[in-house]
Design an enzyme around this catalytic site. Structure first.
Site, short mmCIF file in Angstrom:
data_model
loop_
_atom_site.label_atom_id
_atom_site.label_comp_id
_atom_site.label_asym_id
_atom_site.label_seq_id
_atom_site.Cartn_x
_atom_site.Cartn_y
_atom_site.Cartn_z
N ASP A 38 42.26 26.74 54.72
CA ASP A 38 42.91 26.31 55.94
C ASP A 38 41.81 25.83 56.91
O ASP A 38 40.62 26.10 56.68
CB ASP A 38 43.66 27.52 56.51
CG ASP A 38 44.17 27.29 57.90
OD1 ASP A 38 44.89 26.31 58.10
OD2 ASP A 38 43.84 28.09 58.80
N ASP A 40 42.20 25.31 61.04
CA ASP A 40 42.17 25.95 62.37
C ASP A 40 42.11 27.47 62.26
O ASP A 40 42.95 28.10 61.61
CB ASP A 40 43.44 25.57 63.16
CG ASP A 40 43.43 24.11 63.56
OD1 ASP A 40 42.41 23.65 64.10
OD2 ASP A 40 44.46 23.43 63.34
#
Ligand code: TMP
Ligand code: MG
Length: 289
Positions: A38, A40
């Protein structure tokens, strides 16, 4: 096993399983490994000097490309929906339509702003976005060992690419699945491309990209990194998976969420702003330690 796993930020429900998985992955060799992460709050810092760091969306929200009126509306959306994102009393089924509402409303507001493509680099440059400490080793090591890194983000692809480019680590082994902006011929934002990726539909996003996973079919061992329980679905498109080691960053609402993170991620990093543990795991898996 690895000294970094004794850091006080590290929690594991089943350290033996972690050890066994890492041993089989080491044995299989780094040419069978792929990394899926991922963006953020996983590759980027959650906080710095006591202040929250921005997500891809926040980079735009806080920049000069957005009017004050729109900033206020985006801020209201954040204040409404972020607490829902991390609320442990709601199920994924309950949260899902609300997350779709958040992304849809935020993207509509961004499109209304007629954002110019040529201003994105400055917005990123002037932002407070920070990759986690150790990012250089992380990206460079994967590149040196030709290990593919898929960054799978519900953020904004154009922005996250700019963040990694400006940090000098957008190497050719990096692929990105994310929400990309669609600009008209004069370079003004007119829409977002393709299917929306939000925090709870990464499984669908993965299954739309079978070509990518088909190319990587000789790499059935996966290191997955995320900060949300929705990130666990990022590897759902991997073909003939043999081993998966999941590292989860628990940044916020620690006590309420710790148990569910321990039940889902093999290694949970609590308020750890560094990539020390993923880096140590990668060094081990590539035979450097
Ligand atoms: P990620 O999949 O790369 O972590 O990106 C999703 C994050 O983006 C999630 O934590 C929520 C955040 N977000 C904002 O900060 N502002 C927004 O307007 C939207 C839609 C999402
Ligand atoms: Mg995240």
């Amino acid at each position: 096993m690895i000294a970094e796993l004794s850091k006080p930020s590290v929690y594991m429900k089943d350290p033996q399983r972690v050890q066994k998985t890492m041993e089989s992955m080491l044995k299989a060799g780094s040419n069978t490994l792929q990394v899926i992460s991922d963006f953020d709050m996983t590759l980027t810092r959650f906080s710095f000097n006591g202040k929250r760091c921005p997500t891809c969306h926040n980079i735009l929200d806080n920049s000069k490309v957005i009017s004050d009126d729109c900033k206020q509306k985006l801020d209201e959306l954040l204040k409404t929906y972020y607490p829902i994102e991390i609320d442990t009393s709601l199920s994924v089924e309950q949260k899902l339509p609300l997350m779709v509402d958040w992304w849809t409303k935020a993207h509509e507001l961004l499109v209304e702003q007629k954002i110019r493509k040529d201003l994105l680099a400055t917005a990123v440059h002037e932002s407070e976005a920070k990759l986690r400490d150790g990012y250089q080793l992380f990206f460079d090591h994967l590149h040196q060992h030709s290990i593919p890194l898929l960054i799978f983000s519900a953020g904004i692809g154009d922005i996250l690419e700019e963040v990694i480019r400006q940090n000098g680590v957008f190497h050719p082994n990096v692929n990105v699945f994310s929400n990309y902006m669609d600009f008209d011929e004069s370079g003004v934002l007119k829409a977002f491309k393709g299917e929306l990726i939000h925090i709870y539909n990464k499984r669908e996003g993965a299954l739309l990209n079978t070509g990518h996973f088909q190319e990587l079919r000789t790499r059935p061992n996966v290191l997955l990194m995320g900060d949300s329980l929705g990130d666990l679905a990022m590897a759902d498109g991997v073909q003939n998976m043999e081993n998966i080691l999941k590292i989860g960053f628990l940044n916020d609402k620690i006590e309420e969420r710790k148990q569910s993170y321990l039940d889902s991620y093999d290694i949970v990093l609590v308020e750890d702003e560094t990539l020390d543990v993923p880096n140590a795991v990668l060094l081990y898996l590539t035979g450097n330690k």
